[in-house]
Write an enzyme that holds these catalytic residues in place. Structure first.
Site, PDB file in Angstrom:
ATOM      1  N   THR A  90       0.833  -1.192   0.000  1.00  0.00           N
ATOM      2  CA  THR A  90       0.000   0.000   0.000  1.00  0.00           C
ATOM      3  C   THR A  90       0.872   1.247   0.000  1.00  0.00           C
ATOM      4  O   THR A  90       2.016   1.236   0.465  1.00  0.00           O
ATOM      5  CB  THR A  90      -0.882   0.071   1.254  1.00  0.00           C
ATOM      6  OG1 THR A  90      -0.055   0.251   2.412  1.00  0.00           O
ATOM      7  CG2 THR A  90      -1.732  -1.170   1.412  1.00  0.00           C
ATOM      8  N   ASP A  91       0.298   2.331  -0.528  1.00  0.00           N
ATOM      9  CA  ASP A  91       0.871   3.630  -0.213  1.00  0.00           C
ATOM     10  C   ASP A  91       0.637   3.862   1.276  1.00  0.00           C
ATOM     11  O   ASP A  91      -0.124   3.157   1.919  1.00  0.00           O
ATOM     12  CB  ASP A  91       0.213   4.714  -1.070  1.00  0.00           C
ATOM     13  CG  ASP A  91       1.106   5.931  -1.251  1.00  0.00           C
ATOM     14  OD1 ASP A  91       2.049   6.110  -0.449  1.00  0.00           O
ATOM     15  OD2 ASP A  91       0.871   6.713  -2.189  1.00  0.00           O
ATOM     16  N   TRP A  92       1.285   4.886   1.826  1.00  0.00           N
ATOM     17  CA  TRP A  92       1.388   5.062   3.276  1.00  0.00           C
ATOM     18  C   TRP A  92       0.065   5.561   3.859  1.00  0.00           C
ATOM     19  O   TRP A  92      -0.184   6.755   3.995  1.00  0.00           O
ATOM     20  CB  TRP A  92       2.542   6.007   3.580  1.00  0.00           C
ATOM     21  CG  TRP A  92       3.855   5.320   3.802  1.00  0.00           C
ATOM     22  CD1 TRP A  92       4.709   5.523   4.848  1.00  0.00           C
ATOM     23  CD2 TRP A  92       4.487   4.302   3.003  1.00  0.00           C
ATOM     24  NE1 TRP A  92       5.819   4.705   4.742  1.00  0.00           N
ATOM     25  CE2 TRP A  92       5.707   3.951   3.626  1.00  0.00           C
ATOM     26  CE3 TRP A  92       4.150   3.642   1.827  1.00  0.00           C
ATOM     27  CZ2 TRP A  92       6.581   2.981   3.110  1.00  0.00           C
ATOM     28  CZ3 TRP A  92       5.000   2.680   1.308  1.00  0.00           C
ATOM     29  CH2 TRP A  92       6.192   2.355   1.946  1.00  0.00           C
TER      30      TRP A  92
END
Length: 771
Positions: A266-268
């Protein structure tokens, strides 16, 4: 009893190897599996719950973006993820340590795409990969690959192009370069993340055809041609679900159709629907927190998460880990060759700089264009605040902690030119005062490195300042600067050249032209700006983009003729924002940095914040402008040079499953240079409406001396010519006569060849429908 002791002893000796991954998966406890699927944090995170409860744990690489969890008993090491894509982003200084850990600030992604030179981009990737390796990191979070749907996207500087083919091939070169060093990438942001405004909660609504042909095609090309270790799922919703929990996107398309073998992270983000992320094939959740670990454990126990899905994701993460430097025990040095990489940066940037205009000085006896500068020019009047505070790159996670940035004033001085001392003093002092004004405007955000700084207005200079400068210097340079970054999109005023800048340019041109001296404009920008209203004023315009930490030297090298610009535009420069079809459905002047779910009143105030309709479909960039005969300031693929080229002997032949296009390019001018040949293909009339033509291949010559020729070869397939037919859920290549246009830009066809294509069809899954 003896058997139990023996089994325990055997399992205690089990250590991860590339050959025993399945056995390790069986040996791991549920808690260990959950821990491995969640980013490893050593301090409070978004939810306030660290995924690692050990108070003595420390970051392996200070300033790195994230980590994966170690499991010591099974020989599973911690791995380190560092931000990119314009270089490694880690902390340059560490407490109690006199050493420094600066990284090279390479040219931004848009400049690299402007080179149209995949071998050169791969060399840059090798250097970035080397720094990733030597600073003890395992994965660089890049390249950024989102399509430039609008000039206003705040992160366009990280991205490559409005065209998916150029994006895909440049990205593949970067990935191959980085991963050649034994480290990995995380290509991002997958997918439909084409605006920063409210990026965590915005739903991109895209037709299946536009999604596949425009917004996914670059990723598809990159996956097939470079085998990336990881791909990063984006923040946004896409046709309904968050991308991070979309099985159709992360498994059906990415893995089943394209054959992707790596992991998805995932992105953060904070905790979302952990169960859906696991099921979708989102293998790693970053940055990670303790709640997500517990979600997985509880989900398996109560049946909302399948054990088989957990084991599948764990297996993929282990397959990633065994490739990493930390697993191999690589003895990183913390001493990459920054000086060598700086030289590469200085060499690379001119290949991506685009000469937009280059004319003789009006009224001059010579018909010679202003650039490269006449050797008689010694003194330069340097205008514009950005001349003295050059933008090497943008802001946010794509920024790099660089050891220095060479501004234009320094670069010209290094090239032996004398920069006007009075103007230098005026603009330097003005920048110092302006810093205070900017910090006051930003308020509490002024101390945060993450956010871009508002543009400082150009100073108002009196008439005598211009007159004095014109009298005492041989020429003038005016720099127009723009910077943007993660977390917010550009305002319309950032696209337009504003009144203070126009006044500065007009006054400079008036004073210098009155005494027969030239004026050159440098565009030190991270994205497209308006040029239509003022380009007639300048004698020459050099689009330098944001060229990295050696930027001032690179620009000076081009201006003085030490080297030459050979960049071509990877994006169209429209006459106005109103001409761009996506403008109707793009956030306008949305000023909030914090992502949020809006109430009804806020939705009315800021359309396109909660949901953005991509109603223009495939009409993105030159596809729209060419097909609709819409005038532009500078077309896609455009770029001048210091010499001229002629094309001849263009051919297209079928060889096996490929079409091979060849053309001979000759340098017909009086200086050395490089040419980019862009192959656009026009399809016959079929069941689907199609653009006037589309880029299907490209190639760049080596340096050609005057009179020298080179024959270039480009290949493409029938599948490359296909359009996505939603009625058949298939990639369809119509049979018939096609036209190959060997071009110097989307509007400048130099030779064309007709060739026949047999009809073909490649079935796909009926997924990612609009809600």
């Amino acid at each position: 009893m003896v058997a139990t002791v023996a089994a325990t002893s055997a399992s205690a000796q089990l250590k991860l190897t590339p050959q025993n991954i399945d056995r390790v998966v069986k040996e791991m406890t549920l808690e260990e599996k959950a821990t491995l699927l969640v980013g490893y944090t050593t301090s409070e995170t978004y939810s306030g719950i660290p995924s690692n409860p050990d108070p003595n744990a420390k970051e392996m690489v200070l300033g790195a973006a994230g980590n994966t969890a170690p499991i010591a008993r099974l020989g599973i090491p911690q791995t380190v993820l560092t931000d990119g894509p314009a270089g490694v982003r880690i902390s340059a200084k560490r407490p109690g340590d006199t050493n420094t850990y600066y990284c090279t600030g390479f040219p931004i992604g848009t400049l690299l795409a402007s080179t149209w030179n995949t071998p050169l981009v791969q060399r840059v990737g090798e250097a970035i990969g080397n720094e990733t390796l030597e600073y003890g990191c395992d994965v660089l979070l890049g390249p950024g690959m989102n399509i430039m749907r609008s000039p206003l996207c705040g992160r366009n500087f990280e991205y490559y192009s409005e065209d998916p083919f150029l994006t895909g091939y440049i990205a593949a070169a970067m990935v191959n370069g980085i991963q050649s060093q034994g480290v990995g990438v995380s290509a991002k942001h997958f997918a439909g993340n084409n605006q920063e405004s409210n990026r965590l909660y915005n739903n991109s609504v895209v037709s299946q055809r536009a999604l596949r042909e425009i917004y996914l095609k670059g990723f598809e090309i990159m996956v097939r041609k470079s085998d990336p270790w990881t791909i990063m799922s984006s923040y946004n919703y896409l046709n309904g679900p968050w991308t991070q929990e979309n099985y159709e996107l992360l498994t059906t398309i990415l893995r089943d159709e394209w054959g992707f073998k790596g992991i998805v992270m995932t992105d953060w983000t904070n905790t979302r629907h952990t169960d859906r992320q696991v099921a979708a094939g989102n293998d790693l959740m970053e940055p990670g927190n303790g709640r997500q670990v517990q979600d997985i454990i509880n989900g398996v126990k109560n049946g909302t998460i399948k054990q088989a899905d957990v084991d599948r994701n764990v297996r993929r993460v282990l397959q990633y880990i065994v490739k990493t430097p930390h697993f191999r025990g690589y003895p990183f040095s913390n001493k990459p060759d920054i000086a060598a990489h700086a030289r590469l940066t200085r060499e690379t940037a001119p290949e991506g700089m685009v000469l937009l205009k280059n004319e003789p000085l009006a009224g001059a006896a010579s018909a010679k264009p202003v650039l490269p500068l006449d050797p008689a020019i010694k003194r330069v009047a340097l205008f514009g605040i950005t001349s003295y505070k050059f933008y090497a790159g943008g802001t946010g996670s794509g920024d790099v902690n660089k050891p220095y940035v060479v501004d234009l004033c320094q670069g010209l001085g290094n090239a032996g030119l004398q920069v006007d001392d009075t103007l230098t003093a005026v603009f330097t002092k003005y920048n110092e005062y302006g810093k205070v004004e900017v910090e006051a405007e930003m308020g509490h955000l002024s101390t945060n490195w993450f956010f871009p700084r508002p543009r400082l207005r150009e100073p108002q200079l009196g008439p005598k300042t211009y007159q004095f400068a014109a009298k005492n210097n041989d020429m003038a340079i005016v720099t127009i600067g723009r910077s943007s970054g993660e977390g917010g999109d550009r305002a319309w005023s950032d696209f337009n050249v504003n009144a203070d800048e126009v006044e500065l340019l007009k006054n400079t041109v008036q004073a210098f032209h009155r005494v027969g001296k030239p004026v050159v404009v440098i565009l030190n920008v991270g994205g497209v700006v308006e040029t239509e209203s003022w380009s007639h004023l300048a004698d020459a315009i050099l689009l330098a983009w944001q060229p990295g930490m050696e930027g001032g030297n690179s620009v000076a090298d081009v201006l003085t003729g030490k080297t030459y610009p050979s960049g071509r535009l990877p994006v169209t420069f429209p006459c106005s924002l109103e001409d761009v079809p996506s403008t109707k459905n793009f956030p306008k002047n949305y000023t909030y940095w914090d992502d949020m779910e809006l109430n009804d009143a806020q939705k009315a105030q800021w359309p396109c914040i909660n949901e953005t309709s991509y109603e223009e479909g495939i009409n993105v960039g030159y596809r729209y402008f060419l097909t609709n005969h819409k005038a532009v300031s500078f077309p896609f693929g455009f770029g001048l040079g210091y010499t001229t080229f002629a094309y001849s002997q263009a051919k297209v032949a079928k060889k096996g499953k490929e079409y091979v296009a060849t053309v001979t390019v000759k340098n017909t001018g009086d200086r050395a240079g490089k040419e980019v040949v862009q192959l656009y293909v026009a399809a016959p009339r079929g069941t689907l409406e199609k653009p006037a033509c589309e880029l299907r291949a490209f190639a760049k010559t080596r340096e050609l001396n005057p009179g020298e020729s080179q024959t270039l070869q480009m290949t493409f397939t029938g599948y490359d010519l296909a359009s996505y037919d939603e009625s058949q859920q298939a990639w369809v290549t119509d049979g018939g006569d096609y036209e190959a246009r060997f071009s110097a830009s989307a509007e400048d066809c130099r030779q064309s060849v007709s060739f026949k294509v047999k009809a073909e069809k490649v079935k796909a899954h009926d997924v990612m429908r609009k809600p």
